[in-house]
Scaffold this motif. Structure first.
Motif, PDB file in Angstrom:
ATOM      1  N   THR A   1       0.813  -1.220   0.000  1.00 32.17           N
ATOM      2  CA  THR A   1       0.000   0.000   0.000  1.00 32.17           C
ATOM      3  C   THR A   1       0.846   1.271   0.000  1.00 32.17           C
ATOM      4  O   THR A   1       0.329   2.365  -0.211  1.00 32.17           O
ATOM      5  N   GLY A   2       2.128   1.117   0.269  1.00 31.49           N
ATOM      6  CA  GLY A   2       2.993   2.283   0.410  1.00 31.49           C
ATOM      7  C   GLY A   2       2.943   2.900   1.784  1.00 31.49           C
ATOM      8  O   GLY A   2       3.619   3.892   2.050  1.00 31.49           O
ATOM      9  N   GLY A   3       2.183   2.293   2.685  1.00 29.03           N
ATOM     10  CA  GLY A   3       1.984   2.881   3.999  1.00 29.03           C
ATOM     11  C   GLY A   3       3.112   2.682   4.984  1.00 29.03           C
ATOM     12  O   GLY A   3       3.123   3.303   6.057  1.00 29.03           O
ATOM     13  N   SER A   4       4.042   1.821   4.646  1.00 29.92           N
ATOM     14  CA  SER A   4       5.157   1.571   5.550  1.00 29.92           C
ATOM     15  C   SER A   4       6.419   1.335   4.737  1.00 29.92           C
ATOM     16  O   SER A   4       6.381   0.666   3.699  1.00 29.92           O
ATOM     17  N   THR A   5       7.504   1.892   5.213  1.00 29.54           N
ATOM     18  CA  THR A   5       8.793   1.737   4.547  1.00 29.54           C
ATOM     19  C   THR A   5       9.862   1.367   5.570  1.00 29.54           C
ATOM     20  O   THR A   5       9.682   1.576   6.782  1.00 29.54           O
ATOM     21  N   ASN A   6      10.948   0.814   5.088  1.00 25.61           N
ATOM     22  CA  ASN A   6      12.089   0.560   5.948  1.00 25.61           C
ATOM     23  C   ASN A   6      13.366   0.823   5.168  1.00 25.61           C
ATOM     24  O   ASN A   6      13.380   0.706   3.938  1.00 25.61           O
ATOM     25  N   TYR A   7      14.423   1.197   5.889  1.00 27.43           N
ATOM     26  CA  TYR A   7      15.679   1.586   5.276  1.00 27.43           C
ATOM     27  C   TYR A   7      16.867   0.979   6.007  1.00 27.43           C
ATOM     28  O   TYR A   7      16.851   0.810   7.227  1.00 27.43           O
ATOM     29  N   ALA A   8      17.894   0.703   5.245  1.00 23.50           N
ATOM     30  CA  ALA A   8      19.167   0.345   5.850  1.00 23.50           C
ATOM     31  C   ALA A   8      19.735   1.578   6.547  1.00 23.50           C
ATOM     32  O   ALA A   8      19.515   2.716   6.098  1.00 23.50           O
ATOM     33  N   ASP A   9      20.461   1.354   7.623  1.00 25.68           N
ATOM     34  CA  ASP A   9      20.993   2.480   8.393  1.00 25.68           C
ATOM     35  C   ASP A   9      21.881   3.380   7.540  1.00 25.68           C
ATOM     36  O   ASP A   9      21.893   4.603   7.731  1.00 25.68           O
ATOM     37  N   PHE A  10      22.570   2.799   6.585  1.00 25.10           N
ATOM     38  CA  PHE A  10      23.540   3.585   5.827  1.00 25.10           C
ATOM     39  C   PHE A  10      22.892   4.530   4.817  1.00 25.10           C
ATOM     40  O   PHE A  10      23.574   5.336   4.194  1.00 25.10           O
ATOM     41  N   VAL A  11      21.562   4.458   4.639  1.00 25.69           N
ATOM     42  CA  VAL A  11      20.884   5.377   3.722  1.00 25.69           C
ATOM     43  C   VAL A  11      19.814   6.222   4.404  1.00 25.69           C
ATOM     44  O   VAL A  11      19.215   7.094   3.771  1.00 25.69           O
ATOM     45  N   LYS A  12      19.573   5.983   5.666  1.00 27.08           N
ATOM     46  CA  LYS A  12      18.535   6.738   6.372  1.00 27.08           C
ATOM     47  C   LYS A  12      18.807   8.236   6.318  1.00 27.08           C
ATOM     48  O   LYS A  12      19.922   8.683   6.571  1.00 27.08           O
ATOM     49  N   GLY A  13      17.770   8.974   5.974  1.00 32.00           N
ATOM     50  CA  GLY A  13      17.900  10.415   5.870  1.00 32.00           C
ATOM     51  C   GLY A  13      18.412  10.895   4.528  1.00 32.00           C
ATOM     52  O   GLY A  13      18.398  12.106   4.248  1.00 32.00           O
ATOM     53  N   ARG A  14      18.871   9.976   3.673  1.00 36.03           N
ATOM     54  CA  ARG A  14      19.390  10.360   2.361  1.00 36.03           C
ATOM     55  C   ARG A  14      18.540   9.802   1.218  1.00 36.03           C
ATOM     56  O   ARG A  14      18.379  10.454   0.187  1.00 36.03           O
ATOM     57  N   PHE A  15      18.034   8.579   1.380  1.00 41.82           N
ATOM     58  CA  PHE A  15      17.272   7.912   0.325  1.00 41.82           C
ATOM     59  C   PHE A  15      15.802   7.834   0.720  1.00 41.82           C
ATOM     60  O   PHE A  15      15.482   7.699   1.907  1.00 41.82           O
ATOM     61  N   THR A  16      14.933   7.856  -0.274  1.00 41.30           N
ATOM     62  CA  THR A  16      13.501   7.703  -0.045  1.00 41.30           C
ATOM     63  C   THR A  16      12.919   6.742  -1.074  1.00 41.30           C
ATOM     64  O   THR A  16      13.089   6.949  -2.284  1.00 41.30           O
ATOM     65  N   ILE A  17      12.241   5.712  -0.579  1.00 38.00           N
ATOM     66  CA  ILE A  17      11.547   4.773  -1.460  1.00 38.00           C
ATOM     67  C   ILE A  17      10.079   5.180  -1.536  1.00 38.00           C
ATOM     68  O   ILE A  17       9.483   5.597  -0.537  1.00 38.00           O
ATOM     69  N   SER A  18       9.508   5.066  -2.718  1.00 39.66           N
ATOM     70  CA  SER A  18       8.087   5.369  -2.899  1.00 39.66           C
ATOM     71  C   SER A  18       7.555   4.508  -4.037  1.00 39.66           C
ATOM     72  O   SER A  18       8.329   3.864  -4.750  1.00 39.66           O
ATOM     73  N   ARG A  19       6.250   4.500  -4.194  1.00 36.91           N
ATOM     74  CA  ARG A  19       5.643   3.711  -5.266  1.00 36.91           C
ATOM     75  C   ARG A  19       4.409   4.416  -5.785  1.00 36.91           C
ATOM     76  O   ARG A  19       3.740   5.155  -5.047  1.00 36.91           O
ATOM     77  N   ASP A  20       4.112   4.143  -7.038  1.00 38.31           N
ATOM     78  CA  ASP A  20       2.891   4.629  -7.671  1.00 38.31           C
ATOM     79  C   ASP A  20       2.168   3.402  -8.206  1.00 38.31           C
ATOM     80  O   ASP A  20       2.536   2.865  -9.256  1.00 38.31           O
ATOM     81  N   ASN A  21       1.164   2.949  -7.496  1.00 37.23           N
ATOM     82  CA  ASN A  21       0.466   1.723  -7.897  1.00 37.23           C
ATOM     83  C   ASN A  21      -0.336   1.913  -9.180  1.00 37.23           C
ATOM     84  O   ASN A  21      -0.642   0.942  -9.866  1.00 37.23           O
ATOM     85  N   ALA A  22      -0.658   3.137  -9.517  1.00 39.97           N
ATOM     86  CA  ALA A  22      -1.360   3.401 -10.777  1.00 39.97           C
ATOM     87  C   ALA A  22      -0.428   3.244 -11.974  1.00 39.97           C
ATOM     88  O   ALA A  22      -0.870   2.954 -13.084  1.00 39.97           O
ATOM     89  N   LYS A  23       0.869   3.446 -11.726  1.00 40.85           N
ATOM     90  CA  LYS A  23       1.857   3.344 -12.803  1.00 40.85           C
ATOM     91  C   LYS A  23       2.697   2.071 -12.709  1.00 40.85           C
ATOM     92  O   LYS A  23       3.622   1.881 -13.504  1.00 40.85           O
ATOM     93  N   ASN A  24       2.398   1.226 -11.719  1.00 41.24           N
ATOM     94  CA  ASN A  24       3.165  -0.019 -11.529  1.00 41.24           C
ATOM     95  C   ASN A  24       4.666   0.259 -11.453  1.00 41.24           C
ATOM     96  O   ASN A  24       5.490  -0.435 -12.073  1.00 41.24           O
ATOM     97  N   THR A  25       5.013   1.255 -10.680  1.00 45.58           N
ATOM     98  CA  THR A  25       6.405   1.680 -10.611  1.00 45.58           C
ATOM     99  C   THR A  25       6.809   1.968  -9.170  1.00 45.58           C
ATOM    100  O   THR A  25       6.023   2.551  -8.411  1.00 45.58           O
ATOM    101  N   VAL A  26       8.018   1.566  -8.829  1.00 47.90           N
ATOM    102  CA  VAL A  26       8.604   1.894  -7.541  1.00 47.90           C
ATOM    103  C   VAL A  26       9.845   2.750  -7.810  1.00 47.90           C
ATOM    104  O   VAL A  26      10.534   2.551  -8.808  1.00 47.90           O
ATOM    105  N   TYR A  27      10.078   3.705  -6.912  1.00 52.69           N
ATOM    106  CA  TYR A  27      11.154   4.665  -7.084  1.00 52.69           C
ATOM    107  C   TYR A  27      12.127   4.623  -5.906  1.00 52.69           C
ATOM    108  O   TYR A  27      11.777   4.215  -4.804  1.00 52.69           O
ATOM    109  N   LEU A  28      13.330   5.073  -6.161  1.00 51.20           N
ATOM    110  CA  LEU A  28      14.294   5.294  -5.097  1.00 51.20           C
ATOM    111  C   LEU A  28      14.949   6.647  -5.357  1.00 51.20           C
ATOM    112  O   LEU A  28      15.732   6.789  -6.300  1.00 51.20           O
ATOM    113  N   GLN A  29      14.595   7.615  -4.537  1.00 47.07           N
ATOM    114  CA  GLN A  29      15.218   8.933  -4.611  1.00 47.07           C
ATOM    115  C   GLN A  29      16.472   8.910  -3.754  1.00 47.07           C
ATOM    116  O   GLN A  29      16.394   8.631  -2.556  1.00 47.07           O
ATOM    117  N   MET A  30      17.600   9.215  -4.364  1.00 43.57           N
ATOM    118  CA  MET A  30      18.881   9.145  -3.672  1.00 43.57           C
ATOM    119  C   MET A  30      19.512  10.531  -3.651  1.00 43.57           C
ATOM    120  O   MET A  30      19.808  11.088  -4.706  1.00 43.57           O
TER     121      MET A  30
END
Length: 115
Positions: A53-82
């Protein structure tokens, strides 16, 4: 199942990239999605994950605060903003789908952080 990553490339330290993973062949909105990475000579490691649902995310400690994962279920796509990329972030980045107790992987996209 098909997962196609894109958005990798060469970036200077401190720069940003956004990776995309286009999914097909399964019900994307029901799948947990993750990004992993593998540097030369190292084991593949989890970077970030997101529930269906995109309602919960988790991150490795080495990327916390720098990377963001998100998804668009309408576009069948997941993203990683770095953001604030470091040379040690250099790796091949892989998208993974978790479907019915099975893992499916994309082919990966290279990210190189160098001046």
């Amino acid at each position: 199942v098909q997962l196609v990553e894109s958005g990798g490339g060469l970036v200077q330290p401190g720069g940003s990239l956004r990776l995309s993973c286009a999914a097909s062949g399964f019900t994307f909105r029901r799948a947990g999605m993750s990004w992993y990475r593998q540097a030369p000579g190292k084991v593949r490691e989890l970077v970030a994950g997101i529930v269906s649902t995109g309602g919960s995310t988790n991150y490795a400690d080495f990327v916390k605060g720098r990377f963001t994962i998100s998804r668009d279920n309408a576009k069948n796509t997941v993203y990683l903003q770095m953001n604030s990329l470091k040379p040690e972030d250099t790796a091949v980045y892989y998208c993974k789908a978790y479907i019915s107790s099975n893992d499916y992987w994309g082919q990966g996209t290279q990210v190189t952080v160098s001046s």
